[in-house]
Design an enzyme around this catalytic site. Structure first.
Site: not given
Length: 186
Positions: A62, A102, A128
């Site tokens: 990701s 992230h 998210d």
């Protein structure tokens, strides 16, 4: 045939039998020293970096192209260090065991200095919020395990292989154990 491998196994057992108890004891101690040293280094890193997991492995794609699966990240988590947009954080969400790596995309700073922020994987279409626990729209400082400070590409691939193929993990442990036991002092 089974000739060579059987011969090898017999040699191995012969070696083990010939090794006297003192030598075996020494090797076990040696192994214990290695393990405890590793633990001490890990604990030391936790103290120095302020993060409960100073080193994590990226498990998903990701964050590509910034990080790839198998990259090893080094984290710090100093509380007086303000979190900024664009920074890469590792956070834990209630109900999930594995921390997520992230990027911070939005920051909400209140007057009392409390910060809320929103994260997103570089490679993901959406932020998210779908990953956070139900009803949670922002992350807070307490959710952060650490912030990426550096990385080693692909070193963590071994971890991923061990997660994906548990048999590989046992094989690796067996090989390491045998190596430690049979390693002769030169």
């Amino acid at each position: 045939g089974c000739g060579p491998s059987l011969g090898l196994a017999m040699d191995l057992f012969g070696d083990l039998r010939r090794m006297n108890k003192r030598q075996l004891y020494y090797q076990v101690l040696n192994f214990a020293m290695i393990v405890s040293s590793a633990l001490m280094i890990w604990k030391g890193l936790i103290v120095v970096t302020g993060s409960e997991s100073p080193i994590v492995v990226v498990l998903s794609g990701s964050m590509e192209p910034a990080f790839h699966r198998g990259d090893l990240l080094f984290l710090t988590n100093f509380h007086d260090d303000p979190i900024r947009a664009g920074e890469i954080v590792v956070f834990k969400v209630e109900g999930r065991d594995i921390p997520i790596v992230h990027r911070v995309i939005k920051i909400h700073e209140k007057e009392n200095g409390n910060i809320k922020f929103l994260t997103k994987g570089d490679n993901n279409e959406v932020d998210d919020r779908g990953l956070y626990k139900e009803g949670q729209n922002w992350l807070e400082k307490k959710d952060v395990v650490g912030r990426a400070r550096g990385f080693l590409p692909y070193v963590g691939m071994v971890t991923i292989i061990m997660n994906d193929y548990p048999k590989f993990k046992y094989a690796l442990l067996a090989v390491m154990g045998a190596y430690v036991l049979l390693k002769r002092e030169s």
